[in-house]
Structures are given as C-alpha cells and as structure tokens.
Scaffold this motif. Structure first.
Motif, mmCIF file in Angstrom:
data_model
loop_
_atom_site.group_PDB
_atom_site.id
_atom_site.type_symbol
_atom_site.label_atom_id
_atom_site.label_comp_id
_atom_site.label_asym_id
_atom_site.label_seq_id
_atom_site.Cartn_x
_atom_site.Cartn_y
_atom_site.Cartn_z
ATOM 1 N N ASP A 1 0.843 -1.207 0.000
ATOM 2 C CA ASP A 1 0.000 0.000 0.000
ATOM 3 C C ASP A 1 0.876 1.254 0.000
ATOM 4 O O ASP A 1 0.573 2.241 -0.685
ATOM 5 N N TRP A 2 1.959 1.221 0.786
ATOM 6 C CA TRP A 2 2.882 2.362 0.807
ATOM 7 C C TRP A 2 3.529 2.549 -0.564
ATOM 8 O O TRP A 2 3.671 3.676 -1.056
ATOM 9 N N GLN A 3 3.921 1.448 -1.209
ATOM 10 C CA GLN A 3 4.519 1.528 -2.552
ATOM 11 C C GLN A 3 3.537 2.138 -3.546
ATOM 12 O O GLN A 3 3.924 2.962 -4.389
ATOM 13 N N GLU A 4 2.274 1.743 -3.457
ATOM 14 C CA GLU A 4 1.266 2.282 -4.365
ATOM 15 C C GLU A 4 1.089 3.783 -4.155
ATOM 16 O O GLU A 4 0.949 4.541 -5.118
ATOM 17 N N THR A 5 1.147 4.196 -2.892
ATOM 18 C CA THR A 5 1.035 5.634 -2.596
ATOM 19 C C THR A 5 2.219 6.395 -3.176
ATOM 20 O O THR A 5 2.058 7.491 -3.745
ATOM 21 N N VAL A 6 3.411 5.848 -3.055
ATOM 22 C CA VAL A 6 4.604 6.478 -3.616
ATOM 23 C C VAL A 6 4.480 6.612 -5.128
ATOM 24 O O VAL A 6 4.823 7.658 -5.716
ATOM 25 N N GLN A 7 3.983 5.564 -5.776
ATOM 26 C CA GLN A 7 3.824 5.616 -7.235
ATOM 27 C C GLN A 7 2.823 6.690 -7.643
ATOM 28 O O GLN A 7 3.000 7.361 -8.665
ATOM 29 N N GLN A 8 1.779 6.866 -6.848
ATOM 30 C CA GLN A 8 0.797 7.909 -7.141
ATOM 31 C C GLN A 8 1.417 9.297 -7.015
ATOM 32 O O GLN A 8 1.153 10.180 -7.839
ATOM 33 N N PHE A 9 2.268 9.478 -6.008
ATOM 34 C CA PHE A 9 2.953 10.752 -5.835
ATOM 35 C C PHE A 9 3.889 11.018 -7.012
ATOM 36 O O PHE A 9 3.970 12.146 -7.533
ATOM 37 N N PRO B 1 7.048 9.224 3.758
ATOM 38 C CA PRO B 1 8.121 8.426 4.345
ATOM 39 C C PRO B 1 7.626 7.043 4.761
ATOM 40 O O PRO B 1 6.426 6.830 4.959
ATOM 41 N N VAL B 2 8.579 6.120 4.876
ATOM 42 C CA VAL B 2 8.236 4.787 5.368
ATOM 43 C C VAL B 2 8.082 4.874 6.885
ATOM 44 O O VAL B 2 9.009 5.259 7.593
ATOM 45 N N THR B 3 6.920 4.523 7.371
ATOM 46 C CA THR B 3 6.669 4.596 8.807
ATOM 47 C C THR B 3 7.207 3.345 9.505
ATOM 48 O O THR B 3 7.427 2.305 8.878
ATOM 49 N N TRP B 4 7.407 3.475 10.814
ATOM 50 C CA TRP B 4 7.854 2.326 11.595
ATOM 51 C C TRP B 4 6.818 1.220 11.568
ATOM 52 O O TRP B 4 7.154 0.026 11.656
ATOM 53 N N GLU B 5 5.567 1.577 11.446
ATOM 54 C CA GLU B 5 4.511 0.565 11.383
ATOM 55 C C GLU B 5 4.671 -0.300 10.134
ATOM 56 O O GLU B 5 4.566 -1.528 10.197
ATOM 57 N N VAL B 6 4.941 0.369 9.003
ATOM 58 C CA VAL B 6 5.133 -0.367 7.749
ATOM 59 C C VAL B 6 6.358 -1.272 7.854
ATOM 60 O O VAL B 6 6.336 -2.440 7.442
ATOM 61 N N LEU B 7 7.444 -0.730 8.410
ATOM 62 C CA LEU B 7 8.672 -1.526 8.540
ATOM 63 C C LEU B 7 8.470 -2.705 9.488
ATOM 64 O O LEU B 7 8.997 -3.803 9.242
ATOM 65 N N SER B 8 7.712 -2.498 10.556
ATOM 66 C CA SER B 8 7.476 -3.592 11.499
ATOM 67 C C SER B 8 6.638 -4.691 10.861
ATOM 68 O O SER B 8 6.893 -5.874 11.074
ATOM 69 N N TYR B 9 5.639 -4.292 10.077
ATOM 70 C CA TYR B 9 4.821 -5.293 9.383
ATOM 71 C C TYR B 9 5.677 -6.076 8.381
ATOM 72 O O TYR B 9 5.525 -7.301 8.257
ATOM 73 N N MET B 10 6.558 -5.380 7.684
ATOM 74 C CA MET B 10 7.422 -6.058 6.717
ATOM 75 C C MET B 10 8.385 -7.005 7.432
ATOM 76 O O MET B 10 8.665 -8.105 6.944
ATOM 77 N N GLY B 11 8.882 -6.587 8.587
ATOM 78 C CA GLY B 11 9.763 -7.457 9.358
ATOM 79 C C GLY B 11 9.053 -8.715 9.826
ATOM 80 O O GLY B 11 9.606 -9.822 9.752
#
Length: 242
Positions: free
Chosen positions: A48-56, A66-76
């Motif tokens: 979802d974050w990647q899709e938002t970046v592509q839209q920007f 920016p990549v939030t800690w929540e996103v990084l924690s989910y990826m981890g």
C-alpha cells in the motif's frame, strides 16, 4: 538410471513411508499456508505504501510519503513468517529422507529445523537471490543454478552439521553431469507440477504445493542414488559360496 527406474524406486519408497506420510504432508501444508497467509497480509502494508509512492511520482509531487515504523514492522514480521515457513520446509525434507530410508518419522519432526534456523535463512537467501539474479541474465544461468543447488535441502537434512555454503557445494558436486537427468525426471512429473501451479494460482499464492509427496519422494530417490545410498531392506543376494 532411466526415468522409469527412478519412478519405480519412488513407488517402492511410497510403500515404505506408508499412509502416515500423507498425514504429515497435510499438516505441513496447513501450517505453511497459515504462515504464508499472514505473511502476505503483513506485506500488504508495504505494498500500500509503494502504491502511494507511485501515485505521488505520477502526479509529479516530490514530497514522497516516508516509510513509517509501522510499515517496517509489518514487513519485518512478514519476513519472519516466511523464514518460519522455510524452517517447516527443511523439516519436511528431513522427514522425507528419513521415511524413504526406513527410519521413524513423525509430524512433530517438522519444526526440527529450528536448531539450524540460521543456516536455513542463509541457504534460502542464497538460493532465492542467486537463481533470481541468474534468471535476469537471459534466464539460462538461473535455471543452471537452480539445478546445481537443487539437492541442497536434502544435504542439510542428512548433514545438519554442514554450513549453508557447504550444502550448496555438496549439491553442486552431486549434480555434476546429472542436471539433464533431473530435468527429464521433472518433465515426467508435469501433472503434479501443474496441479501445484493451479492451487497456487487459485489460492493467491497462499498454498504452495511444490513438495507434493509424489514429487518429494521422487527427488529423494534421486538424491539417494547420487549419494549411493542402498536400501538395507532389500533382500540380500544369495551367497555363491553356500
């Protein structure tokens, strides 16, 4: 050996492991599917974050989110779940090897890979990224690496004391002059492979049956042949001196 000879040995191996092997496979599949399902759910946050970046980027806005800690924690967490699935995979290979060789096995042996989780992590990374990089170089190098390292999981199952690099080297040594034989053997398993792909597609990548019993047993027989393992349960030849 010919493909038909390998298949005949695989049929004998299926009789040796018995119906309990199917039970272990079902348990392995269910646990792996659960891990992969939650891993994909965790990865969705990053996607979802990647899709938002592509839209920007498409809008020409340089102020990317920016990549939030929540996103990084989910990826981890997603990566941890993928690693746990690889641990179960290592346990499945060990169970297959034990069963084919007439040794006792149980579904409780599936988490046995936890004792060598570091080796499994490195082995998985090297194989995945090595084959991916090879496929980017006109595909053929990736296929060659795939078959070169194909027996690494069986090597680790038989020699848990080996490091990941030694497993890869041992697999490469065993596969010298045998890649085409294993490729022909894979061609004879097109039906179970096709079933695996269908299930993979309709389950959105959650259920991955790359190690179906028919496939796992046949590859284990191939590994035993390469390591010159002999079935001690086979009747001994009569002694000509008697």
């Amino acid at each position: 050996m010919t493909v038909s000879e390998y298949r005949a040995l695989a049929q004998k191996a299926a009789l040796r492991v018995g119906p309990a092997y199917l039970k272990v496979f079902l348990i392995y599949t269910v646990f792996t599917a659960v891990l992969l399902y939650f891993s994909l759910r965790m990865q969705q946050q990053f996607m979802d974050w990647q899709e938002t970046v592509q839209q920007f980027l498409a809008a020409g806005d340089p102020n990317l989110p920016p990549v939030t800690w929540e996103v990084l924690s989910y990826m981890g967490l997603a990566l941890v779940l993928l690693l746990l699935a690889q641990v179960l995979k290592a346990g499945w290979y060990e169970i297959t090897l034990r069963g084919v060789r007439g040794l006792p096995y149980s579904w409780r042996d599936l988490p046995s890979g936890f004792s060598r989780i570091g080796k499994i992590f490195v082995l998985s990374i090297v194989i995945e990224f090595g084959c991916l990089l090879g496929c980017c170089l006109f595909i053929i190098p990736g296929v060659m690496l795939f078959y070169r390292w194909r027996l690494s999981w069986f090597v680790l199952a038989e020699h848990p004391e080996y490091g990941p690099i030694r497993c890869l080297r041992q697999s490469a040594r065993l596969m010298v002059g045998e890649k085409m034989n294993l490729f022909r053997l894979d061609l004879s398993l097109l039906l179970p492979y096709a079933l695996s792909l269908l299930v993979f597609y309709f389950s959105y990548g959650v259920v991955r049956l790359w190690e179906l019993p028919s496939i796992a047993l046949t590859h284990c027989v191939f590994y035993n042949t390469m390591t010159h393992w002999e079935d001690s349960s086979s009747p001994a030849e009569p002694d000509p001196g008697r």
